[in-house]
Design an enzyme around this catalytic site. Structure first.
Site, mmCIF file in Angstrom:
data_model
loop_
_atom_site.group_PDB
_atom_site.id
_atom_site.type_symbol
_atom_site.label_atom_id
_atom_site.label_comp_id
_atom_site.label_asym_id
_atom_site.label_seq_id
_atom_site.Cartn_x
_atom_site.Cartn_y
_atom_site.Cartn_z
ATOM 1 N N LYS A 197 15.649 -15.326 -21.920
ATOM 2 C CA LYS A 197 14.540 -14.372 -22.070
ATOM 3 C C LYS A 197 14.979 -12.948 -21.726
ATOM 4 O O LYS A 197 14.689 -11.994 -22.451
ATOM 5 C CB LYS A 197 13.370 -14.802 -21.180
ATOM 6 C CG LYS A 197 12.249 -13.810 -21.079
ATOM 7 C CD LYS A 197 11.509 -13.645 -22.386
ATOM 8 C CE LYS A 197 10.581 -12.447 -22.353
ATOM 9 N NZ LYS A 197 9.964 -12.186 -23.658
ATOM 10 N N CYS A 251 8.097 -5.016 -21.858
ATOM 11 C CA CYS A 251 9.167 -6.041 -21.857
ATOM 12 C C CYS A 251 10.559 -5.412 -21.911
ATOM 13 O O CYS A 251 11.333 -5.527 -20.970
ATOM 14 C CB CYS A 251 8.995 -6.985 -23.043
ATOM 15 S SG CYS A 251 7.684 -8.173 -22.792
HETATM 16 N N1 LIG Z 1 2.306 -9.817 -22.915
HETATM 17 C C1 LIG Z 1 3.405 -10.109 -23.588
HETATM 18 O O1 LIG Z 1 3.561 -9.746 -24.761
HETATM 19 C C2 LIG Z 1 4.513 -10.928 -22.954
HETATM 20 C C3 LIG Z 1 5.527 -11.442 -23.779
HETATM 21 C C4 LIG Z 1 6.509 -12.224 -23.209
HETATM 22 C C5 LIG Z 1 6.501 -12.486 -21.837
HETATM 23 N N2 LIG Z 1 5.517 -11.954 -21.048
HETATM 24 C C6 LIG Z 1 5.542 -12.266 -19.624
HETATM 25 O O2 LIG Z 1 4.462 -13.156 -19.315
HETATM 26 C C7 LIG Z 1 3.988 -12.927 -17.995
HETATM 27 C C8 LIG Z 1 2.499 -12.644 -18.036
HETATM 28 O O3 LIG Z 1 2.303 -11.457 -18.785
HETATM 29 P P1 LIG Z 1 0.876 -11.011 -19.331
HETATM 30 O O4 LIG Z 1 1.122 -9.941 -20.324
HETATM 31 O O5 LIG Z 1 0.065 -12.208 -19.706
HETATM 32 O O6 LIG Z 1 0.247 -10.376 -17.989
HETATM 33 P P2 LIG Z 1 -1.266 -9.924 -17.759
HETATM 34 O O7 LIG Z 1 -1.222 -8.880 -16.723
HETATM 35 O O8 LIG Z 1 -1.941 -9.672 -19.063
HETATM 36 O O9 LIG Z 1 -1.968 -11.236 -17.154
HETATM 37 C C9 LIG Z 1 -1.618 -11.826 -15.950
HETATM 38 C C10 LIG Z 1 -2.889 -12.413 -15.307
HETATM 39 O O10 LIG Z 1 -2.493 -13.126 -14.136
HETATM 40 C C11 LIG Z 1 -3.502 -12.937 -13.138
HETATM 41 N N3 LIG Z 1 -2.931 -13.266 -11.825
HETATM 42 C C12 LIG Z 1 -2.172 -12.499 -11.012
HETATM 43 N N4 LIG Z 1 -1.820 -13.201 -9.909
HETATM 44 C C13 LIG Z 1 -2.366 -14.445 -10.035
HETATM 45 C C14 LIG Z 1 -2.363 -15.608 -9.238
HETATM 46 N N5 LIG Z 1 -1.713 -15.653 -8.077
HETATM 47 N N6 LIG Z 1 -3.035 -16.698 -9.685
HETATM 48 C C15 LIG Z 1 -3.701 -16.670 -10.862
HETATM 49 N N7 LIG Z 1 -3.743 -15.583 -11.659
HETATM 50 C C16 LIG Z 1 -3.084 -14.494 -11.259
HETATM 51 C C17 LIG Z 1 -3.909 -11.487 -13.323
HETATM 52 O O11 LIG Z 1 -5.191 -11.258 -12.770
HETATM 53 C C18 LIG Z 1 -3.900 -11.365 -14.861
HETATM 54 O O12 LIG Z 1 -5.168 -11.657 -15.423
HETATM 55 C C19 LIG Z 1 4.834 -11.761 -17.450
HETATM 56 O O13 LIG Z 1 5.921 -12.295 -16.747
HETATM 57 C C20 LIG Z 1 5.328 -11.078 -18.706
HETATM 58 O O14 LIG Z 1 6.525 -10.378 -18.479
HETATM 59 C C21 LIG Z 1 4.520 -11.190 -21.596
#
Ligand SMILES: NC(=O)c1ccc[n+]([C@@H]2O[C@H](COP(=O)([O-])OP(=O)(O)OC[C@H]3O[C@@H](n4cnc5c(N)ncnc54)[C@H](O)[C@@H]3O)[C@@H](O)[C@H]2O)c1
Length: 394
Positions: A197, A251
Protein backbone atom coordinates in the site's frame (compact mmCIF):
# COMPACT_ATOMS: atom_id res chain seq x y z
CA UNK A 1 -16.58 -2.26 11.02
CA UNK A 2 -14.52 0.09 13.17
CA UNK A 3 -14.65 3.57 11.59
CA UNK A 4 -17.45 4.74 9.29
CA UNK A 5 -15.68 7.25 7.06
CA UNK A 6 -14.89 7.32 3.35
CA UNK A 7 -13.65 3.70 3.49
CA UNK A 8 -15.53 2.14 6.40
CA UNK A 9 -19.06 3.20 5.51
CA UNK A 10 -19.08 2.04 1.86
CA UNK A 11 -17.36 -1.21 2.88
CA UNK A 12 -19.86 -1.82 5.69
CA UNK A 13 -22.78 -1.09 3.37
CA UNK A 14 -21.43 -3.34 0.62
CA UNK A 15 -20.90 -6.24 3.05
CA UNK A 16 -24.39 -5.68 4.47
CA UNK A 17 -25.84 -5.73 0.96
CA UNK A 18 -24.54 -9.31 0.62
CA UNK A 19 -26.88 -10.29 3.44
CA UNK A 20 -24.30 -10.32 6.24
CA UNK A 21 -25.22 -8.58 9.49
CA UNK A 22 -22.92 -5.59 10.03
CA UNK A 23 -22.46 -3.32 13.03
CA UNK A 24 -20.73 -0.10 12.03
CA UNK A 25 -18.84 1.48 14.91
CA UNK A 26 -17.78 5.10 15.06
CA UNK A 27 -16.72 7.29 17.96
CA UNK A 28 -18.71 10.18 16.49
CA UNK A 29 -22.28 10.06 17.80
CA UNK A 30 -23.56 12.31 14.99
CA UNK A 31 -22.22 9.84 12.41
CA UNK A 32 -23.89 6.90 14.17
CA UNK A 33 -27.19 8.80 14.42
CA UNK A 34 -27.14 9.82 10.75
CA UNK A 35 -26.46 6.27 9.55
CA UNK A 36 -29.14 4.75 11.76
CA UNK A 37 -31.58 7.14 10.08
CA UNK A 38 -30.55 5.56 6.76
CA UNK A 39 -28.64 8.69 5.74
CA UNK A 40 -24.96 9.40 5.06
CA UNK A 41 -22.52 12.09 6.21
CA UNK A 42 -20.00 11.87 3.34
CA UNK A 43 -20.18 12.58 -0.38
CA UNK A 44 -19.92 9.43 -2.50
CA UNK A 45 -22.08 8.56 -5.54
CA UNK A 46 -24.79 5.90 -4.98
CA UNK A 47 -23.81 5.40 -1.32
CA UNK A 48 -26.92 7.10 0.09
CA UNK A 49 -29.31 4.69 -1.65
CA UNK A 50 -27.31 1.65 -0.58
CA UNK A 51 -27.02 2.75 3.06
CA UNK A 52 -30.73 3.61 3.15
CA UNK A 53 -31.55 0.13 1.83
CA UNK A 54 -29.29 -1.92 4.13
CA UNK A 55 -30.32 0.06 7.23
CA UNK A 56 -34.00 -0.41 6.37
CA UNK A 57 -33.44 -4.14 5.85
CA UNK A 58 -31.70 -4.21 9.27
CA UNK A 59 -28.47 -5.60 7.79
CA UNK A 60 -26.49 -2.52 8.86
CA UNK A 61 -26.73 -0.88 12.25
CA UNK A 62 -24.42 1.81 13.60
CA UNK A 63 -23.21 2.06 17.21
CA UNK A 64 -20.62 3.91 19.24
CA UNK A 65 -19.35 0.71 20.90
CA UNK A 66 -18.28 -2.56 19.26
CA UNK A 67 -20.29 -5.76 19.72
CA UNK A 68 -19.19 -9.41 19.63
CA UNK A 69 -18.56 -10.40 16.00
CA UNK A 70 -17.07 -13.12 13.80
CA UNK A 71 -15.09 -10.59 11.74
CA UNK A 72 -13.72 -7.18 12.72
CA UNK A 73 -12.51 -4.65 10.16
CA UNK A 74 -10.59 -1.55 11.19
CA UNK A 75 -10.73 1.48 8.87
CA UNK A 76 -9.88 4.44 11.10
CA UNK A 77 -7.62 7.38 10.20
CA UNK A 78 -3.81 7.08 10.13
CA UNK A 79 -2.51 10.67 9.83
CA UNK A 80 1.00 11.73 10.73
CA UNK A 81 2.18 13.81 13.67
CA UNK A 82 4.91 16.47 13.67
CA UNK A 83 8.08 15.45 11.83
CA UNK A 84 6.01 13.15 9.62
CA UNK A 85 5.84 10.40 12.24
CA UNK A 86 2.77 8.16 11.71
CA UNK A 87 0.03 8.56 14.31
CA UNK A 88 -1.24 5.07 15.19
CA UNK A 89 -3.38 6.23 18.09
CA UNK A 90 -6.68 5.72 16.21
CA UNK A 91 -5.77 2.16 15.15
CA UNK A 92 -4.59 1.23 18.64
CA UNK A 93 -7.60 2.79 20.33
CA UNK A 94 -10.04 1.04 17.94
CA UNK A 95 -8.20 -2.24 18.67
CA UNK A 96 -8.37 -1.65 22.43
CA UNK A 97 -12.10 -1.01 22.19
CA UNK A 98 -12.85 -4.26 20.39
CA UNK A 99 -10.63 -6.49 22.58
CA UNK A 100 -13.25 -7.13 25.30
CA UNK A 101 -15.72 -8.41 22.68
CA UNK A 102 -13.29 -10.87 21.02
CA UNK A 103 -14.13 -14.57 21.13
CA UNK A 104 -12.21 -17.63 19.92
CA UNK A 105 -12.25 -18.01 16.13
CA UNK A 106 -12.66 -14.28 15.44
CA UNK A 107 -10.95 -12.66 12.44
CA UNK A 108 -9.49 -9.14 12.86
CA UNK A 109 -8.52 -7.30 9.66
CA UNK A 110 -6.74 -3.96 9.61
CA UNK A 111 -7.54 -1.92 6.48
CA UNK A 112 -6.13 1.49 7.50
CA UNK A 113 -3.02 2.54 5.58
CA UNK A 114 -0.32 1.67 8.10
CA UNK A 115 3.45 1.58 8.60
CA UNK A 116 5.09 -1.81 8.23
CA UNK A 117 4.71 -3.77 11.47
CA UNK A 118 1.40 -2.24 12.55
CA UNK A 119 -0.55 -5.51 12.21
CA UNK A 120 2.01 -7.10 14.54
CA UNK A 121 1.44 -4.22 17.00
CA UNK A 122 -2.31 -4.87 16.83
CA UNK A 123 -1.63 -8.55 17.55
CA UNK A 124 0.65 -7.69 20.49
CA UNK A 125 -1.97 -5.40 22.00
CA UNK A 126 -4.67 -8.06 21.71
CA UNK A 127 -2.56 -10.84 23.27
CA UNK A 128 -1.31 -8.57 26.07
CA UNK A 129 -4.88 -8.10 27.22
CA UNK A 130 -6.27 -11.51 26.19
CA UNK A 131 -3.37 -14.05 26.34
CA UNK A 132 -5.87 -16.92 26.33
CA UNK A 133 -6.74 -16.05 22.71
CA UNK A 134 -3.20 -16.88 21.45
CA UNK A 135 -3.55 -19.38 18.60
CA UNK A 136 -7.33 -19.00 18.62
CA UNK A 137 -7.94 -15.79 16.63
CA UNK A 138 -6.84 -14.70 13.16
CA UNK A 139 -5.27 -11.32 12.38
CA UNK A 140 -4.62 -9.94 8.88
CA UNK A 141 -3.87 -6.78 6.94
CA UNK A 142 -5.70 -5.81 3.75
CA UNK A 143 -5.10 -2.32 2.35
CA UNK A 144 -7.67 -0.26 0.50
CA UNK A 145 -6.90 1.35 -2.86
CA UNK A 146 -10.26 2.79 -3.94
CA UNK A 147 -10.69 6.05 -5.82
CA UNK A 148 -13.05 8.49 -4.07
CA UNK A 149 -16.01 9.10 -6.36
CA UNK A 150 -15.99 5.50 -7.60
CA UNK A 151 -15.69 3.69 -4.28
CA UNK A 152 -18.58 1.23 -4.52
CA UNK A 153 -17.47 -0.06 -7.91
CA UNK A 154 -13.79 -0.27 -6.96
CA UNK A 155 -14.44 -1.95 -3.59
CA UNK A 156 -16.03 -4.78 -5.49
CA UNK A 157 -13.84 -4.94 -8.59
CA UNK A 158 -10.29 -3.98 -7.54
CA UNK A 159 -7.74 -6.70 -6.87
CA UNK A 160 -6.57 -6.84 -3.26
CA UNK A 161 -3.41 -7.94 -1.48
CA UNK A 162 -4.28 -9.82 1.70
CA UNK A 163 -1.63 -10.66 4.26
CA UNK A 164 -2.24 -12.56 7.46
CA UNK A 165 0.01 -12.79 10.49
CA UNK A 166 0.18 -16.47 9.46
CA UNK A 167 -1.10 -18.58 6.56
CA UNK A 168 -4.27 -19.56 8.39
CA UNK A 169 -5.18 -15.91 8.93
CA UNK A 170 -4.50 -15.12 5.24
CA UNK A 171 -6.81 -17.96 4.16
CA UNK A 172 -9.55 -16.88 6.55
CA UNK A 173 -9.33 -13.24 5.37
CA UNK A 174 -9.45 -14.28 1.70
CA UNK A 175 -12.52 -16.40 2.35
CA UNK A 176 -14.16 -13.39 4.00
CA UNK A 177 -13.43 -10.92 1.15
CA UNK A 178 -14.85 -13.42 -1.34
CA UNK A 179 -18.29 -12.50 0.03
CA UNK A 180 -18.18 -9.12 -1.67
CA UNK A 181 -15.06 -8.75 -3.86
CA UNK A 182 -15.04 -10.01 -7.45
CA UNK A 183 -11.51 -8.68 -8.14
CA UNK A 184 -8.61 -11.08 -7.59
CA UNK A 185 -7.51 -11.69 -4.00
CA UNK A 186 -3.73 -12.11 -3.72
CA UNK A 187 -2.40 -13.92 -0.65
CA UNK A 188 0.76 -12.64 1.05
CA UNK A 189 1.98 -11.89 4.58
CA UNK A 190 0.98 -8.90 6.71
CA UNK A 191 4.25 -6.94 6.36
CA UNK A 192 4.29 -7.28 2.57
CA UNK A 193 0.66 -6.17 2.31
CA UNK A 194 1.44 -3.14 4.49
CA UNK A 195 4.40 -2.21 2.31
CA UNK A 196 2.44 -2.75 -0.93
CA UNK A 197 0.00 0.00 0.00
CA UNK A 198 2.72 2.48 0.99
CA UNK A 199 4.75 1.74 -2.12
CA UNK A 200 1.81 2.23 -4.48
CA UNK A 201 1.54 5.82 -3.33
CA UNK A 202 5.29 6.40 -3.01
CA UNK A 203 5.64 5.21 -6.61
CA UNK A 204 3.10 7.77 -7.86
CA UNK A 205 4.78 10.47 -5.78
CA UNK A 206 8.19 9.58 -7.21
CA UNK A 207 6.96 9.66 -10.81
CA UNK A 208 5.23 13.01 -10.31
CA UNK A 209 8.39 14.36 -8.65
CA UNK A 210 10.36 13.45 -11.78
CA UNK A 211 7.91 15.41 -13.93
CA UNK A 212 7.93 18.36 -11.50
CA UNK A 213 11.73 18.46 -11.46
CA UNK A 214 11.74 18.48 -15.27
CA UNK A 215 9.33 21.43 -15.25
CA UNK A 216 11.72 23.50 -13.12
CA UNK A 217 14.73 22.53 -15.26
CA UNK A 218 12.89 23.28 -18.52
CA UNK A 219 11.72 26.66 -17.22
CA UNK A 220 15.34 27.64 -16.56
CA UNK A 221 16.41 26.27 -19.96
CA UNK A 222 13.64 28.11 -21.82
CA UNK A 223 12.06 24.84 -23.01
CA UNK A 224 8.31 24.15 -23.07
CA UNK A 225 8.14 21.18 -20.68
CA UNK A 226 4.78 19.98 -22.04
CA UNK A 227 6.06 19.75 -25.58
CA UNK A 228 9.28 18.12 -24.38
CA UNK A 229 7.47 15.45 -22.30
CA UNK A 230 5.04 14.78 -25.13
CA UNK A 231 7.96 14.13 -27.47
CA UNK A 232 9.92 12.03 -24.94
CA UNK A 233 6.81 9.90 -24.43
CA UNK A 234 6.87 8.99 -28.12
CA UNK A 235 9.65 6.60 -27.09
CA UNK A 236 7.96 3.20 -26.79
CA UNK A 237 9.27 2.57 -23.26
CA UNK A 238 9.06 6.07 -21.74
CA UNK A 239 5.98 7.36 -19.94
CA UNK A 240 6.61 10.61 -18.05
CA UNK A 241 3.69 11.99 -16.03
CA UNK A 242 2.49 15.59 -16.13
CA UNK A 243 4.02 18.23 -13.87
CA UNK A 244 1.73 20.40 -11.75
CA UNK A 245 1.47 22.71 -8.75
CA UNK A 246 2.65 19.97 -6.38
CA UNK A 247 1.09 16.85 -4.92
CA UNK A 248 -1.97 16.84 -2.69
CA UNK A 249 -4.72 14.62 -1.36
CA UNK A 250 -4.72 12.50 1.76
CA UNK A 251 -2.81 9.50 0.34
CA UNK A 252 0.07 10.27 -2.05
CA UNK A 253 1.25 13.29 -0.08
CA UNK A 254 1.07 11.38 3.22
CA UNK A 255 1.87 7.68 2.82
CA UNK A 256 5.49 7.93 1.57
CA UNK A 257 6.38 9.52 4.91
CA UNK A 258 5.35 6.25 6.61
CA UNK A 259 8.26 4.58 4.81
CA UNK A 260 10.68 7.47 5.36
CA UNK A 261 9.97 7.71 9.07
CA UNK A 262 10.71 4.00 9.59
CA UNK A 263 13.61 3.61 7.16
CA UNK A 264 15.26 7.06 7.18
CA UNK A 265 18.66 5.85 5.98
CA UNK A 266 17.38 3.68 3.17
CA UNK A 267 14.63 5.87 1.71
CA UNK A 268 16.64 8.72 0.17
CA UNK A 269 14.78 8.70 -3.13
CA UNK A 270 11.33 8.42 -1.55
CA UNK A 271 12.09 11.34 0.78
CA UNK A 272 13.59 13.41 -2.03
CA UNK A 273 10.42 12.87 -4.09
CA UNK A 274 8.26 14.22 -1.26
CA UNK A 275 10.59 17.21 -0.90
CA UNK A 276 10.70 17.80 -4.67
CA UNK A 277 6.91 17.86 -4.89
CA UNK A 278 6.62 20.19 -1.89
CA UNK A 279 9.35 22.42 -3.33
CA UNK A 280 7.44 22.65 -6.63
CA UNK A 281 4.55 24.36 -4.80
CA UNK A 282 6.93 26.95 -3.30
CA UNK A 283 8.52 27.46 -6.72
CA UNK A 284 5.05 28.12 -8.22
CA UNK A 285 4.40 30.69 -5.47
CA UNK A 286 7.67 32.50 -6.18
CA UNK A 287 6.89 32.60 -9.92
CA UNK A 288 3.49 34.18 -9.26
CA UNK A 289 4.90 36.71 -6.78
CA UNK A 290 7.62 37.74 -9.22
CA UNK A 291 5.07 38.21 -11.99
CA UNK A 292 2.90 40.31 -9.65
CA UNK A 293 5.86 42.51 -8.64
CA UNK A 294 6.86 43.04 -12.27
CA UNK A 295 3.26 44.02 -13.04
CA UNK A 296 3.27 46.54 -10.18
CA UNK A 297 6.49 48.16 -11.36
CA UNK A 298 5.18 48.43 -14.92
CA UNK A 299 1.63 49.57 -14.13
CA UNK A 300 2.08 51.39 -10.83
CA UNK A 301 -0.75 49.41 -9.21
CA UNK A 302 -1.28 46.02 -7.60
CA UNK A 303 -2.09 43.17 -9.97
CA UNK A 304 -5.33 41.25 -9.53
CA UNK A 305 -4.45 37.55 -9.62
CA UNK A 306 -6.95 34.83 -10.58
CA UNK A 307 -6.13 31.49 -8.91
CA UNK A 308 -7.73 29.00 -11.27
CA UNK A 309 -8.49 25.79 -9.39
CA UNK A 310 -8.22 25.00 -5.68
CA UNK A 311 -8.78 21.20 -5.59
CA UNK A 312 -5.88 18.76 -5.26
CA UNK A 313 -6.42 17.27 -8.71
CA UNK A 314 -8.50 17.93 -11.86
CA UNK A 315 -12.30 17.76 -11.94
CA UNK A 316 -12.96 17.05 -8.25
CA UNK A 317 -14.02 19.24 -5.31
CA UNK A 318 -11.64 17.69 -2.75
CA UNK A 319 -9.40 20.28 -1.08
CA UNK A 320 -7.49 17.99 1.32
CA UNK A 321 -3.74 18.77 1.35
CA UNK A 322 -4.27 20.69 -1.90
CA UNK A 323 -1.17 22.55 -3.14
CA UNK A 324 -3.39 24.83 -5.26
CA UNK A 325 -5.37 25.86 -2.18
CA UNK A 326 -2.10 26.44 -0.33
CA UNK A 327 -0.88 28.73 -3.14
CA UNK A 328 -4.14 30.72 -3.18
CA UNK A 329 -4.19 31.09 0.61
CA UNK A 330 -0.51 32.02 0.86
CA UNK A 331 -0.88 34.73 -1.78
CA UNK A 332 -3.86 36.19 0.07
CA UNK A 333 -2.02 36.06 3.39
CA UNK A 334 0.94 37.80 1.73
CA UNK A 335 -1.28 40.77 0.86
CA UNK A 336 -1.73 40.00 -2.85
CA UNK A 337 -5.08 40.75 -4.42
CA UNK A 338 -6.50 37.38 -5.49
CA UNK A 339 -9.66 35.87 -6.96
CA UNK A 340 -10.28 32.23 -6.01
CA UNK A 341 -11.88 30.10 -8.72
CA UNK A 342 -13.06 26.51 -8.17
CA UNK A 343 -15.89 25.51 -10.52
CA UNK A 344 -16.19 22.06 -8.90
CA UNK A 345 -17.21 23.37 -5.49
CA UNK A 346 -20.95 23.22 -5.00
CA UNK A 347 -23.09 26.30 -4.66
CA UNK A 348 -23.58 27.26 -1.06
CA UNK A 349 -19.92 26.71 -0.17
CA UNK A 350 -19.03 29.46 2.26
CA UNK A 351 -15.70 30.16 0.56
CA UNK A 352 -15.46 33.49 -1.25
CA UNK A 353 -15.28 32.24 -4.84
CA UNK A 354 -15.31 34.04 -8.18
CA UNK A 355 -16.83 32.46 -11.30
CA UNK A 356 -14.53 31.46 -14.14
CA UNK A 357 -15.84 34.13 -16.51
CA UNK A 358 -15.71 36.94 -13.90
CA UNK A 359 -12.17 35.95 -12.94
CA UNK A 360 -10.69 35.95 -16.43
CA UNK A 361 -12.44 39.26 -17.07
CA UNK A 362 -11.30 40.99 -13.85
CA UNK A 363 -7.79 39.56 -13.38
CA UNK A 364 -4.51 40.99 -14.67
CA UNK A 365 -2.63 37.73 -14.07
CA UNK A 366 -4.41 34.43 -14.64
CA UNK A 367 -2.74 31.51 -12.89
CA UNK A 368 -3.78 27.96 -13.80
CA UNK A 369 -3.13 25.76 -10.79
CA UNK A 370 -5.32 22.72 -11.56
CA UNK A 371 -6.06 21.23 -15.00
CA UNK A 372 -9.86 21.28 -14.70
CA UNK A 373 -11.72 20.50 -17.93
CA UNK A 374 -13.66 23.75 -17.45
CA UNK A 375 -10.41 25.72 -18.01
CA UNK A 376 -9.42 24.09 -21.29
CA UNK A 377 -11.26 26.21 -23.81
CA UNK A 378 -11.47 29.67 -22.26
CA UNK A 379 -11.20 32.70 -24.47
CA UNK A 380 -8.60 34.85 -22.70
CA UNK A 381 -7.81 38.44 -23.72
CA UNK A 382 -4.25 38.58 -25.09
CA UNK A 383 -3.46 41.59 -22.86
CA UNK A 384 -3.62 39.34 -19.77
CA UNK A 385 -0.63 37.62 -18.27
CA UNK A 386 -1.15 33.85 -18.13
CA UNK A 387 0.83 31.42 -15.98
CA UNK A 388 -0.01 27.78 -16.65
CA UNK A 389 1.49 25.44 -14.06
CA UNK A 390 -0.65 22.42 -14.92
CA UNK A 391 -0.54 22.32 -18.72
CA UNK A 392 -4.26 22.92 -19.13
CA UNK A 393 -3.69 25.64 -21.77
CA UNK A 394 -1.13 23.69 -23.82
N1 LIG B 1 -10.40 7.75 1.67
C1 LIG B 1 -9.66 7.11 0.79
O1 LIG B 1 -9.76 7.33 -0.42
C2 LIG B 1 -8.65 6.06 1.23
C3 LIG B 1 -8.09 5.22 0.26
C4 LIG B 1 -7.21 4.24 0.67
C5 LIG B 1 -6.88 4.09 2.02
N2 LIG B 1 -7.43 4.94 2.95
C6 LIG B 1 -7.07 4.74 4.34
O2 LIG B 1 -8.20 4.22 5.05
C7 LIG B 1 -8.20 4.67 6.40
C8 LIG B 1 -9.52 5.36 6.70
O3 LIG B 1 -9.62 6.49 5.86
P1 LIG B 1 -10.98 7.28 5.64
O4 LIG B 1 -10.78 8.16 4.47
O5 LIG B 1 -12.14 6.34 5.67
O6 LIG B 1 -11.02 8.17 6.99
P2 LIG B 1 -12.23 9.04 7.53
O7 LIG B 1 -11.63 10.11 8.35
O8 LIG B 1 -13.17 9.38 6.43
O9 LIG B 1 -13.03 8.03 8.49
C9 LIG B 1 -12.51 7.46 9.64
C10 LIG B 1 -13.65 7.31 10.67
O10 LIG B 1 -13.12 6.60 11.79
C11 LIG B 1 -13.71 7.14 12.97
N3 LIG B 1 -12.89 6.76 14.13
C12 LIG B 1 -11.76 7.34 14.59
N4 LIG B 1 -11.29 6.65 15.66
C13 LIG B 1 -12.14 5.61 15.87
C14 LIG B 1 -12.20 4.55 16.80
N5 LIG B 1 -11.27 4.41 17.75
N6 LIG B 1 -13.22 3.67 16.71
C15 LIG B 1 -14.17 3.79 15.76
N7 LIG B 1 -14.17 4.79 14.85
C16 LIG B 1 -13.17 5.67 14.89
C17 LIG B 1 -13.78 8.63 12.68
O11 LIG B 1 -14.75 9.25 13.51
C18 LIG B 1 -14.19 8.63 11.20
O12 LIG B 1 -15.59 8.67 11.03
C19 LIG B 1 -6.97 5.59 6.53
O13 LIG B 1 -5.90 4.82 7.00
C20 LIG B 1 -6.71 6.01 5.10
O14 LIG B 1 -5.36 6.35 4.90
C21 LIG B 1 -8.32 5.91 2.56
Amino acid sequence: MMGLGYIGLPTAALIASRGLKVTGVDIREDVVKTINQGKIHIVEPDLDGLVHHVVKEKHLKAATKPVEADVYLIAVPTPFKDNHVPDLSYVLSATKNLIPTLKKGALVILESTSPVGTTEKVQKLIFEERPELKGHIHIAYCPERVLPGNVLHELKHNDRAIGGINKDATDKAIAFYKHFVVGELHPTNAKTAEMVKLVENASRDNQIAFANELSVICDKAGINVWEMINLANKHPRVNILKPGTGVGGHCIAVDPWFIVSEFPNESGLIKKSRETNNYKTEWVLEKIKNKALAFKIENDREAKIACMGLAFKPDIDDLRESPALYVAKTLKKGGFSTLDVEPNLKEGDTRDLTTVSDAIHQADIIVFLVAHTAFKTLDIDTSKEVLDFCGVRQ
